[in-house]
Design a protein around this motif. Structure first.
Motif, short mmCIF file in Angstrom:
data_model
loop_
_atom_site.label_atom_id
_atom_site.label_comp_id
_atom_site.label_asym_id
_atom_site.label_seq_id
_atom_site.Cartn_x
_atom_site.Cartn_y
_atom_site.Cartn_z
N ILE A 225 -71.28 68.81 38.90
CA ILE A 225 -70.28 69.05 39.94
C ILE A 225 -70.76 70.19 40.82
CG2 ILE A 225 -67.93 69.83 40.44
CD1 ILE A 225 -66.99 68.50 37.89
N LEU A 226 -70.74 69.97 42.12
CA LEU A 226 -71.09 71.01 43.08
C LEU A 226 -69.84 71.43 43.83
CD1 LEU A 226 -73.59 68.67 43.19
CD2 LEU A 226 -74.65 70.55 44.45
N LEU A 227 -69.50 72.69 43.75
CA LEU A 227 -68.39 73.28 44.50
C LEU A 227 -68.97 74.49 45.23
CD1 LEU A 227 -65.32 73.21 45.12
CD2 LEU A 227 -65.01 74.79 43.20
N ARG A 228 -69.69 74.22 46.29
CA ARG A 228 -70.52 75.25 46.91
C ARG A 228 -69.93 75.70 48.25
NH1 ARG A 228 -76.65 73.79 47.01
NH2 ARG A 228 -75.96 72.29 48.59
N ASN A 229 -69.93 77.03 48.41
CA ASN A 229 -69.57 77.64 49.69
C ASN A 229 -68.18 77.27 50.17
OD1 ASN A 229 -72.33 78.76 50.04
ND2 ASN A 229 -72.88 76.60 50.18
N VAL A 230 -67.25 77.14 49.22
CA VAL A 230 -65.86 76.89 49.58
C VAL A 230 -64.94 77.90 48.92
CG1 VAL A 230 -65.48 75.22 47.72
CG2 VAL A 230 -64.05 75.13 49.75
N MET A 231 -65.32 78.40 47.73
CA MET A 231 -64.44 79.34 47.03
C MET A 231 -64.34 80.69 47.73
SD MET A 231 -64.66 78.66 42.96
CE MET A 231 -66.41 79.03 42.82
N ILE A 232 -65.24 80.96 48.66
CA ILE A 232 -65.13 82.20 49.43
C ILE A 232 -63.84 82.20 50.27
CG2 ILE A 232 -67.60 82.69 49.54
CD1 ILE A 232 -67.66 81.33 52.26
N TYR A 233 -63.24 81.02 50.46
CA TYR A 233 -62.00 80.93 51.22
C TYR A 233 -60.75 81.00 50.32
CZ TYR A 233 -65.26 79.23 54.76
OH TYR A 233 -66.31 79.10 55.63
N PHE A 234 -60.96 81.03 48.99
CA PHE A 234 -59.84 81.05 48.04
C PHE A 234 -59.60 82.46 47.53
CE2 PHE A 234 -61.11 76.49 46.56
CZ PHE A 234 -60.58 75.97 47.73
N ASP B 203 -56.54 83.80 42.28
CA ASP B 203 -55.66 82.89 41.53
C ASP B 203 -55.99 81.44 41.86
OD1 ASP B 203 -53.29 82.34 39.84
OD2 ASP B 203 -52.46 81.58 41.71
N THR B 204 -56.23 81.15 43.13
CA THR B 204 -56.55 79.78 43.53
C THR B 204 -57.89 79.34 42.95
OG1 THR B 204 -55.29 80.05 45.58
CG2 THR B 204 -56.87 78.24 45.50
N LYS B 205 -58.87 80.24 42.95
CA LYS B 205 -60.17 79.91 42.35
C LYS B 205 -60.01 79.47 40.90
CE LYS B 205 -62.91 83.22 45.06
NZ LYS B 205 -63.73 84.46 44.99
N SER B 206 -59.26 80.23 40.14
CA SER B 206 -59.08 79.91 38.72
C SER B 206 -58.39 78.56 38.54
CB SER B 206 -58.26 81.00 38.03
OG SER B 206 -58.94 82.24 38.06
N LYS B 207 -57.38 78.29 39.35
CA LYS B 207 -56.65 77.03 39.22
C LYS B 207 -57.51 75.84 39.64
CE LYS B 207 -52.03 79.00 39.86
NZ LYS B 207 -50.84 79.10 40.75
N VAL B 208 -58.28 75.99 40.71
CA VAL B 208 -59.15 74.90 41.17
C VAL B 208 -60.20 74.56 40.12
CG1 VAL B 208 -60.95 74.30 42.84
CG2 VAL B 208 -58.78 75.23 43.64
N VAL B 209 -60.88 75.58 39.62
CA VAL B 209 -61.92 75.35 38.61
C VAL B 209 -61.31 74.76 37.34
CG1 VAL B 209 -63.65 76.46 37.15
CG2 VAL B 209 -63.46 77.10 39.55
N ALA B 210 -60.13 75.23 36.95
CA ALA B 210 -59.47 74.70 35.75
C ALA B 210 -59.15 73.21 35.92
CB ALA B 210 -58.19 75.48 35.46
N ARG B 211 -58.79 72.78 37.12
CA ARG B 211 -58.54 71.36 37.36
C ARG B 211 -59.82 70.54 37.27
NH1 ARG B 211 -55.80 73.45 42.00
NH2 ARG B 211 -53.58 73.73 41.55
N MET B 212 -60.92 71.12 37.69
CA MET B 212 -62.17 70.37 37.79
C MET B 212 -62.92 70.28 36.46
SD MET B 212 -63.51 71.82 41.48
CE MET B 212 -64.76 70.56 41.75
N LEU B 213 -62.80 71.29 35.62
CA LEU B 213 -63.60 71.34 34.40
C LEU B 213 -63.38 70.15 33.46
CD1 LEU B 213 -63.81 75.12 33.42
CD2 LEU B 213 -65.55 73.63 34.44
N PRO B 214 -62.17 69.60 33.32
CA PRO B 214 -62.03 68.42 32.46
C PRO B 214 -62.84 67.22 32.96
CG PRO B 214 -59.90 69.45 32.81
CD PRO B 214 -60.85 70.11 33.75
N LEU B 215 -63.24 67.25 34.22
CA LEU B 215 -64.02 66.15 34.78
C LEU B 215 -65.53 66.37 34.63
CD1 LEU B 215 -62.02 65.45 38.07
CD2 LEU B 215 -61.61 64.63 35.75
N LEU B 216 -65.91 67.50 34.05
CA LEU B 216 -67.31 67.79 33.81
C LEU B 216 -67.66 67.44 32.36
CD1 LEU B 216 -69.93 69.07 35.00
CD2 LEU B 216 -69.14 71.25 34.04
N LYS B 217 -68.68 66.63 32.16
CA LYS B 217 -69.08 66.23 30.82
C LYS B 217 -69.50 67.46 30.00
CE LYS B 217 -70.67 61.61 32.20
NZ LYS B 217 -71.83 60.69 32.26
#
Length: 287
Positions: A212-221, A224-238
């Motif tokens: 999963i690539l989440l590049r050059n977007v979290m600088i806008y979060f 708290d939003t960073k933690s929530k976004v990554v927490a949503r994505m991690l179950p989708l990472l093998k």
């Protein structure tokens, strides 16, 4: 003649709150000029003479597609082919060499903007893994940039960062009306799927990914939003997957579910108890 309309502090605060709620993007005061520049076009389109009128439209049940247009205008990020080359070198040398041709290998390019990143990944996967067994998903909140991404048509100056071998094999130079442009080869375009996904909301069922690539977007979060976004994505990472962020970004303090292999490169698999193959990848990835 189109008129430029000013933005009051109260109006700016309302817009900041709206964008933060809908997208997770925290617009700093320095973005006030950007909002004025990009949203003034919509004010002129409707014949409004103040941002208050436009805000009233966005707040109403009649907003409809206009709300998505407003979001599109504020969420377009700079991107280019093979941005941050070290990530592609890592994938080629440390990850893809461990994958057998024909094995299923999936990559998600989140916040992919106009498509340069997922197409760069697709070129790399095609070169290293052949024609079968791999998939690329590109997603973004902006419907406008996704339209560009699906076309795969870019100006020739965007081709400068594409390796010459890839450019020759996977891109076609435009002629006639398309002179000065190039298009990603259809066979490669068909291997890349694009979807509108808001990372600030519950994610759709899109399966699991090896990278999963989440590049050059979290600088806008904000944090708290960073933690929530990554927490949503991690179950989708093998379990053995890799998570890549921008070179100027870090997941320090965002999650403790990933191991940092080197700056901006993380692995979901804990180093303790990891297989020999994954341990080698981790060691070789360290600077």
């Amino acid at each position: 003649m189109a008129q430029s309309v000013g933005l009051t502090k109260a109006e700016f605060d309302w817009i900041r709150a709206l964008i933060l709620r809908l997208t997770g993007i925290n617009l700093p005061p320095s973005k006030k000029a950007l909002i004025i520049g990009r949203w003034n076009r919509r004010l002129n389109y409707f014949g409004y003479t103040s941002f208050r009128e436009y805000i009233e439209l966005l707040s109403s049940e009649a907003a409809g597609d206009e709300l998505q247009i407003a979001i599109n205008l504020l969420t377009t990020n700079e991107t280019y082919f093979f941005r941050e080359q070290r990530h592609f070198d890592f994938l080629r040398d440390q990850v893809l060499r461990q994958v057998c041709r024909g094995d299923k290998f999936r990559v998600w390019s989140a916040a992919c903007s106009s498509g340069e990143e997922p197409y760069s990944i697709a070129m790399l996967l095609r070169a290293e893994l052949g024609e079968s067994g791999w998939e690329v998903l590109g997603s973004d909140i902006s419907t406008r940039v996704l339209e560009t991404a699906r076309l795969g048509l870019y100006s020739m100056d965007r081709a400068r960062s594409i390796p010459q071998e890839y450019l020759q094999h996977y891109c076609l130079k435009g002629v006639g009306p398309q002179s000065g442009m190039f298009i990603v080869d259809r066979a490669l375009r068909e291997r890349v799927q694009f979807r509108q996904i808001n990372l600030n909301e519950r994610l759709p069922d899109i399966g699991q990914f090896d990278v999963i690539l989440l590049r050059n977007v979290m600088i806008y979060f904000d944090a708290d939003t960073k933690s929530k976004v990554v927490a949503r994505m991690l179950p989708l990472l093998k379990p053995s997957g890799h998570f890549l962020v921008g070179h100027c970004e870090t997941l320090n303090g965002v999650t403790d579910s990933l191991n940092m292999l080197s700056a901006s490169i993380y692995s979901k698999l804990p180093l303790r108890g990891a297989s020999k193959r994954d341990a080698v990848i981790a060691v070789e990835a360290r600077p």
